[in-house]
Write an enzyme that holds these catalytic residues in place. Structure first.
Site, mmCIF file in Angstrom:
data_model
loop_
_atom_site.group_PDB
_atom_site.id
_atom_site.type_symbol
_atom_site.label_atom_id
_atom_site.label_comp_id
_atom_site.label_asym_id
_atom_site.label_seq_id
_atom_site.Cartn_x
_atom_site.Cartn_y
_atom_site.Cartn_z
ATOM 1 N N ASP A 1 0.823 -1.204 0.000
ATOM 2 C CA ASP A 1 0.000 0.000 0.000
ATOM 3 C C ASP A 1 0.858 1.255 0.000
ATOM 4 O O ASP A 1 2.055 1.217 0.295
ATOM 5 C CB ASP A 1 -0.892 0.032 1.252
ATOM 6 C CG ASP A 1 -1.826 -1.163 1.338
ATOM 7 O OD1 ASP A 1 -2.252 -1.660 0.279
ATOM 8 O OD2 ASP A 1 -2.140 -1.583 2.470
ATOM 9 N N TYR B 1 6.130 -10.172 6.857
ATOM 10 C CA TYR B 1 5.957 -8.747 7.085
ATOM 11 C C TYR B 1 6.261 -8.434 8.541
ATOM 12 O O TYR B 1 6.007 -9.247 9.429
ATOM 13 C CB TYR B 1 4.512 -8.317 6.813
ATOM 14 C CG TYR B 1 4.139 -8.156 5.359
ATOM 15 C CD1 TYR B 1 4.295 -6.932 4.718
ATOM 16 C CD2 TYR B 1 3.601 -9.219 4.639
ATOM 17 C CE1 TYR B 1 3.930 -6.763 3.389
ATOM 18 C CE2 TYR B 1 3.236 -9.065 3.308
ATOM 19 C CZ TYR B 1 3.410 -7.835 2.689
ATOM 20 O OH TYR B 1 3.054 -7.677 1.376
#
Length: 247
Positions: A52, A110
């Site tokens: 994002d 992540y």
């Protein structure tokens, strides 16, 4: 044309995400522009994921086909000469003709970083979520809540795309939460993640840490398959793609 495998690190602060967009500055768009200039022909690359806007990466993998006489090391040098300072080509290698960075990926890692200190983290402000000062996060209860995410589940409640038509089933192998001084680091390892999924998982765990949600409520949220049941979406700048795995 030869299929190349690339590995990039980048600071996503000033970009509108990874994926190329019309009239928007993106990481992928910057890379494609440099490669297009290098070979004097339109180049398209395919990333392992679509981070994002504001999200960072230490090792984003991508692939693309080029017709060039340059060696992989020369391609890497060219990229680093012309890419902006916040994007770096870490590696360039010839890949198999069938290699695809996204379709062949078997896992991703992540890391989300929270800052829980009393002073402003001036030099880390673009890379951490500063949770409200004076609020104490219970890391142990967050770890308990995170244990319910491990395994194969339908994570629709943690998907930011309400119109998602494809399967929302994913497998999370591990969630590791560690407090290091004024920082709380949450590392998520899974076979893949939905849009905003790690950020929503993080927001939910923070709510648990504050005592606004119980750890034992997590299985109900998963079973409910309703985004409204989960916690808020954590800000993008605390998130970083650490690794993409392949067999």
């Amino acid at each position: 044309m030869v299929n190349y495998r690339f590995t990039f690190s980048y600071d996503g602060t000033r970009y509108h995400g990874w994926e190329s967009k019309t009239n928007a500055d993106t990481v992928e768009g910057r890379i494609e522009a440099v490669l297009t200039r290098m070979v004097d022909a339109k180049v398209d690359i395919h990333g392992a994921g679509r981070t994002d806007a504001g999200v960072h990466a230490r090792a984003m993998v991508a692939n693309g086909r080029l017709e060039t006489d340059k060696t992989p090391e020369e391609i890497k040098d060219y990229l680093n000469r012309y890419l902006p300072a916040d994007i770096c080509a870490l590696d360039v290698a010839v890949a198999g003709d069938r290699f695809h960075a996204r379709l062949n990926a078997t896992g991703k890692v992540y890391e989300y970083t929270l800052y829980v200190g009393a002073e402003k983290p001036v030099f880390d402000r673009n890379y951490v979520w500063c949770v409200p000062q004076g609020s104490i996060l219970d890391v142990d209860v967050m770890k308990k809540a995170a244990s319910y995410f491990v395994g194969k589940h339908d994570f629709r409640s943690f998907c930011g795309n309400n119109k998602m038509k494809k399967s929302t089933v994913r497998t999370i192998y591990d969630v590791d939460i560690v407090k290091e001084g004024d920082y709380v680091r949450m590392r998520f390892h899974g076979n893949g993640f939905l849009q905003n999924m790690v950020r929503i998982l993080t927001g939910t765990l923070v709510e648990v840490g504050y005592g606004n949600m119980s750890a034992e409520h997590i299985p109900e949220i998963i079973a409910g398959m309703d985004r409204q049941l989960a916690g808020p979406t954590a800000p993008p700048h605390g998130l970083c793609l650490m690794k993409v795995e392949y067999d």
